[in-house]
Each structure stands twice: as C-alpha cells, then as structure tokens.
Design a protein around this motif. Sequence first.
Motif, PDB file in Angstrom:
ATOM      1  N   ALA A 189      -1.387   0.166   8.225  1.00  0.00           N
ATOM      2  CA  ALA A 189      -0.215   0.909   8.700  1.00  0.00           C
ATOM      3  C   ALA A 189       0.028   2.140   7.835  1.00  0.00           C
ATOM      4  O   ALA A 189       0.316   3.226   8.352  1.00  0.00           O
ATOM      5  N   ALA A 190      -0.091   1.997   6.528  1.00  0.00           N
ATOM      6  CA  ALA A 190       0.140   3.132   5.622  1.00  0.00           C
ATOM      7  C   ALA A 190      -0.855   4.251   5.895  1.00  0.00           C
ATOM      8  O   ALA A 190      -0.470   5.431   5.980  1.00  0.00           O
ATOM      9  N   LEU A 191      -2.122   3.910   6.043  1.00  0.00           N
ATOM     10  CA  LEU A 191      -3.151   4.922   6.283  1.00  0.00           C
ATOM     11  C   LEU A 191      -2.982   5.595   7.645  1.00  0.00           C
ATOM     12  O   LEU A 191      -3.056   6.824   7.752  1.00  0.00           O
ATOM     13  N   ALA A 192      -2.740   4.799   8.675  1.00  0.00           N
ATOM     14  CA  ALA A 192      -2.563   5.371  10.013  1.00  0.00           C
ATOM     15  C   ALA A 192      -1.331   6.268  10.061  1.00  0.00           C
ATOM     16  O   ALA A 192      -1.370   7.373  10.619  1.00  0.00           O
ATOM     17  N   ALA A 193      -0.240   5.833   9.461  1.00  0.00           N
ATOM     18  CA  ALA A 193       0.996   6.614   9.473  1.00  0.00           C
ATOM     19  C   ALA A 193       0.851   7.903   8.687  1.00  0.00           C
ATOM     20  O   ALA A 193       1.376   8.950   9.093  1.00  0.00           O
ATOM     21  N   CYS A 194       0.134   7.872   7.595  1.00  0.00           N
ATOM     22  CA  CYS A 194      -0.073   9.075   6.784  1.00  0.00           C
ATOM     23  C   CYS A 194      -0.878  10.115   7.568  1.00  0.00           C
ATOM     24  O   CYS A 194      -0.534  11.300   7.585  1.00  0.00           O
ATOM     25  N   GLY A 195      -1.934   9.682   8.240  1.00  0.00           N
ATOM     26  CA  GLY A 195      -2.725  10.583   9.074  1.00  0.00           C
ATOM     27  C   GLY A 195      -1.906  11.161  10.214  1.00  0.00           C
ATOM     28  O   GLY A 195      -1.983  12.356  10.517  1.00  0.00           O
ATOM     29  N   TYR A 196      -1.102  10.327  10.827  1.00  0.00           N
ATOM     30  CA  TYR A 196      -0.228  10.770  11.912  1.00  0.00           C
ATOM     31  C   TYR A 196       0.770  11.815  11.393  1.00  0.00           C
ATOM     32  O   TYR A 196       1.025  12.822  12.048  1.00  0.00           O
ATOM     33  N   ALA A 197       1.318  11.574  10.218  1.00  0.00           N
ATOM     34  CA  ALA A 197       2.326  12.475   9.649  1.00  0.00           C
ATOM     35  C   ALA A 197       1.787  13.892   9.465  1.00  0.00           C
ATOM     36  O   ALA A 197       2.453  14.862   9.843  1.00  0.00           O
ATOM     37  N   ILE A 198       0.600  14.046   8.910  1.00  0.00           N
ATOM     38  CA  ILE A 198       0.078  15.401   8.699  1.00  0.00           C
ATOM     39  C   ILE A 198      -0.265  16.066  10.028  1.00  0.00           C
ATOM     40  O   ILE A 198      -0.017  17.257  10.219  1.00  0.00           O
ATOM     41  N   ALA A 241       0.842  -1.198   0.000  1.00  0.00           N
ATOM     42  CA  ALA A 241       0.000   0.000   0.000  1.00  0.00           C
ATOM     43  C   ALA A 241       0.875   1.246   0.000  1.00  0.00           C
ATOM     44  O   ALA A 241       1.954   1.256   0.576  1.00  0.00           O
ATOM     45  N   VAL A 242       0.367   2.271  -0.652  1.00  0.00           N
ATOM     46  CA  VAL A 242       0.949   3.612  -0.563  1.00  0.00           C
ATOM     47  C   VAL A 242      -0.207   4.549  -0.240  1.00  0.00           C
ATOM     48  O   VAL A 242      -1.140   4.694  -1.031  1.00  0.00           O
ATOM     49  N   ALA A 243      -0.157   5.144   0.943  1.00  0.00           N
ATOM     50  CA  ALA A 243      -1.180   6.113   1.349  1.00  0.00           C
ATOM     51  C   ALA A 243      -0.629   7.511   1.113  1.00  0.00           C
ATOM     52  O   ALA A 243       0.554   7.768   1.356  1.00  0.00           O
ATOM     53  N   THR A 244      -1.505   8.399   0.629  1.00  0.00           N
ATOM     54  CA  THR A 244      -1.067   9.762   0.340  1.00  0.00           C
ATOM     55  C   THR A 244      -2.014  10.772   0.958  1.00  0.00           C
ATOM     56  O   THR A 244      -3.188  10.478   1.222  1.00  0.00           O
TER      57      THR A 244
END
Length: 136
Positions: A101-110, A25-28
């Motif tokens: 993990a990709a989705l959760a980490a992307c949300g955390y990052a912003i 997965a790649v979440a953006t």
Amino acid sequence: MFEITDQALSLEPLISVVKRSSSGAVATFLGVVREQTRGRRVRYLEYEAYREMAIPKMREIADEIHRKWEVDQIAMVHRVGRLEIGEASVAIAVSAPHRHAALAACGYAINRLKEIVPIWKKEVWTDGEEWVGPRM
C-alpha cells in the motif's frame, strides 16, 4: 504536511511526520533535477506554483489515496525557485501498515501531483527554454 517551499528538500522531516507505531512501511519519492531531458542538456529548472490552490490539491490527492489504500499518513513538499542539477524538486512520504500500500500510494501521489497540482516548471537548456505545467 503539504507545503510549497523555496528551501532545500530532505526526506527525513517527511518520514518523521508520517511514521506511526502502526506503520510497517514508509515509502518515499524524491524528484531530482537531471542533466538531460528529451535529448537536450539542462542548465537548470525554475519552478513556480499557485500556492493557494496547490496545497488544497495536494490534500485532495491525499484524500484519494486514503480512499484507495490503507495508509497511515501522507506528506508532500514541492520546491519553487531556481534549482540546479542534482537538487531535489519534490519529496513525498507515505506510511502504511504494509509495504504494498505504501509503495502504490507513493507512486500514485507523484503521478497525480504532476497531473493536477498547479506547479509550473521552466526547463532551461543550453539551446533554449520552455514552461511545462500540469495536464489539468
């Protein structure tokens, strides 16, 4: 890839940088200037950053993410300068073996970027303006 730029943003370069053969997965995330905020009509936004500190803070966020989730790669780019309605101000991409993990980490990052990275935004409305910065 962690950058502060005055150039237009696109997700494709970030996706290319983070995608690995192990990535399922790649979440953006793409933050875009909207026409209204807090009930006021926006004319444009202007961003400034303390570049020498912003990039290390972005790397700090990536380190936090790697400790919390199994991810492959992380990329964050924030634009500075004057941005018109509809233009992208921030782009983030996170690759991981699994989508959760990709989705959760992307949300955390912003969310963390808005909290600790020294980037300030001047909101210019039809009836005034105000600088807004991180909640450091």
